[in-house]
Scaffold this active site. Structure first.
Site, short mmCIF file in Angstrom:
data_model
loop_
_atom_site.label_atom_id
_atom_site.label_comp_id
_atom_site.label_asym_id
_atom_site.label_seq_id
_atom_site.Cartn_x
_atom_site.Cartn_y
_atom_site.Cartn_z
N SER A 1 3.36 -2.10 10.20
CA SER A 1 4.78 -2.44 10.60
C SER A 1 5.30 -3.54 10.37
O SER A 1 6.17 -4.20 10.82
CB SER A 1 5.03 -2.00 11.88
OG SER A 1 4.77 -0.54 12.23
N ASN B 1 0.79 -1.22 -0.08
CA ASN B 1 0.03 0.09 -0.05
C ASN B 1 1.01 1.17 -0.01
O ASN B 1 1.54 1.51 1.13
CB ASN B 1 -0.83 -0.17 1.27
CG ASN B 1 -1.71 1.21 1.40
OD1 ASN B 1 -1.62 2.05 0.66
ND2 ASN B 1 -1.99 1.22 2.61
N TRP B 2 1.02 1.97 -1.05
CA TRP B 2 2.01 2.95 -1.18
C TRP B 2 1.45 4.49 -0.78
O TRP B 2 2.22 5.19 -0.55
CB TRP B 2 2.40 3.13 -2.69
CG TRP B 2 3.05 2.03 -3.16
CD1 TRP B 2 3.18 0.85 -2.77
CD2 TRP B 2 3.56 2.01 -4.48
NE1 TRP B 2 4.12 0.27 -3.90
CE2 TRP B 2 4.16 0.75 -4.97
CE3 TRP B 2 3.73 3.04 -5.62
CZ2 TRP B 2 5.07 0.52 -6.16
CZ3 TRP B 2 4.55 2.78 -6.88
CH2 TRP B 2 4.99 1.25 -7.15
N LYS B 3 0.12 4.35 -0.28
CA LYS B 3 -0.55 5.55 0.21
C LYS B 3 -0.22 6.63 -0.52
O LYS B 3 -0.32 6.55 -1.79
CB LYS B 3 0.08 5.55 1.63
CG LYS B 3 -0.16 4.06 2.54
CD LYS B 3 0.22 4.80 4.12
CE LYS B 3 -0.27 3.20 4.80
NZ LYS B 3 -0.07 3.49 6.23
N GLY C 1 2.40 2.21 10.81
CA GLY C 1 3.38 3.19 10.54
C GLY C 1 4.06 3.59 12.06
O GLY C 1 4.67 4.84 11.95
N GLU D 1 -6.90 4.82 7.53
CA GLU D 1 -6.59 5.89 7.34
C GLU D 1 -7.93 6.58 6.59
O GLU D 1 -8.37 7.74 6.72
CB GLU D 1 -5.31 6.16 6.49
CG GLU D 1 -4.21 6.10 7.47
CD GLU D 1 -3.10 5.39 6.64
OE1 GLU D 1 -2.89 5.45 5.44
OE2 GLU D 1 -2.19 4.94 7.53
N GLU E 1 -5.71 -5.11 10.33
CA GLU E 1 -4.44 -3.99 10.75
C GLU E 1 -4.66 -3.27 12.09
O GLU E 1 -5.53 -2.47 12.12
CB GLU E 1 -4.46 -3.00 9.73
CG GLU E 1 -4.01 -3.76 8.40
CD GLU E 1 -3.64 -2.43 7.19
OE1 GLU E 1 -2.44 -2.68 6.83
OE2 GLU E 1 -4.20 -1.67 7.02
N HIS F 1 -9.38 0.92 4.53
CA HIS F 1 -8.24 1.35 5.38
C HIS F 1 -8.49 2.28 6.65
O HIS F 1 -9.21 3.07 6.47
CB HIS F 1 -7.04 1.88 4.42
CG HIS F 1 -5.81 1.91 5.04
ND1 HIS F 1 -5.40 2.84 5.98
CD2 HIS F 1 -4.77 1.12 5.07
CE1 HIS F 1 -4.18 2.55 6.51
NE2 HIS F 1 -3.91 1.52 5.70
N GLY G 1 2.80 -1.13 4.25
CA GLY G 1 2.89 0.42 3.98
C GLY G 1 4.33 0.85 3.57
O GLY G 1 4.93 0.55 2.64
N GLY G 2 4.96 1.21 4.69
CA GLY G 2 6.19 1.93 4.56
C GLY G 2 7.35 0.99 4.06
O GLY G 2 7.89 1.43 3.04
#
Ligand code: PGA
Length: 250
Positions: A213, A9-11, A173, A97, A167, A95, A234-235
């Site tokens: 994470s 997930n590149w956000k 994150g 967010e 999640e 998600h 993600g990251g």
């Protein structure tokens, strides 16, 4: 047998040029990866540009959200067929967010799942509790409610097409991962809920990803758990080296 599925997930990261570079970097290493599905979810603006690079490869394309209406006056929104039009096969829905900053609810999640399935997209449906809910001992209650309401009235054949991503919001994150045992416990709870809703046979086929994470250092232990069928990353999906290591889990 559930085929593991790892999604990046590149956000809200990567320009078109950066996205193309990252995809090229990933493709160099992905030739050696077998027996698992690998998906990247770049921002909307990069989807069309990266699509040609993915044709004939084992890397699939996904989006990070969609609207539930087929078209219309919804400024700023993206319709389901706009995603299939640019080669998406997956879409992240609900998600945390989106829930936290954009007013996503279990009701909109349910509508989006239906809209995605209608056009043949595989929804990656996100659920997870916030820190205060876990501290109060309500994690299972909250996640249970999200699963039940988000998947309300879906038929077994529809549920079978979903990927669910557990999640825990406090792990996203933050560098703070759920322990593999805690993650496994929640995954088993989710599968038991699915079993009640659509029967054990269907529940046994649904892939449940862990997210929050995930990194090269913890992926092997997470994937060793019986009900963890993949990861939403993600990251660590923003660099070819770390994402390739993650998709190469043991
Ligand atoms: P993270 O994000 O891997 O950076 O924690 C996961 C996600 O939000 O899907």
């Amino acid at each position: 047998m559930r085929t593991p599925i790892i999604a990046g997930n590149w956000k809200m990261y990567k320009t078109v040029g950066e996205a193309v570079d990252l995809i090229k970097g990933l493709l160099v290493g992905l030739g050696q990866v077998h027996g698992r599905e690998v998906v990247v979810c770049p921002p909307f603006t990069a989807l069309y540009a990266v699509r040609p690079l993915l044709i004939g490869t084992n890397l699939a394309l996904g989006a990070q959200d969609l609207h539930y209406e087929p078209q219309g006056a919804f400024t700023g929104a993206i319709a389901p067929t706009m995603l299939t039009d640019v080669g998406c096969r997956y879409v992240i829905i609900g998600h945390s967010e989106r829930r936290q900053y954009f007013g996503e609810t279990d009701t909109s999640v349910n509508r989006k799942i239906r809209a995605a399935l209608t056009v043949g997209l595989t929804p990656i449906v996100c659920v997870g509790e916030v820190k205060a809910e876990r501290d109060r001992g309500e994690a299972e209650l909250v996640v249970g409610r999200q699963v039940t309401a988000g998947l309300a009235d879906l038929r077994p054949a529809e549920v079978a097409r979903l990927v669910i991503a557990y999640e825990p919001v406090w792990a996203i994150g933050t560098g703070d991962t759920a322990t593999p045992a805690d993650a496994q416990a929640m995954h088993a709870t989710i599968r038991a809920l699915l079993s009640k809703q659509v029967g054990a046979a269907t529940a046994a086929t649904v892939r449940i990803q862990y997210g929050g994470s995930v990194k090269p250092e913890n992926i092997d232990e997470l994937m060793a758990q019986p009900d963890i069928d993949g990861a939403l990353v993600g990251g660590a999906s923003l660099k070819a080296e770390s994402f390739l290591r993650i998709v190469s889990f043991q």
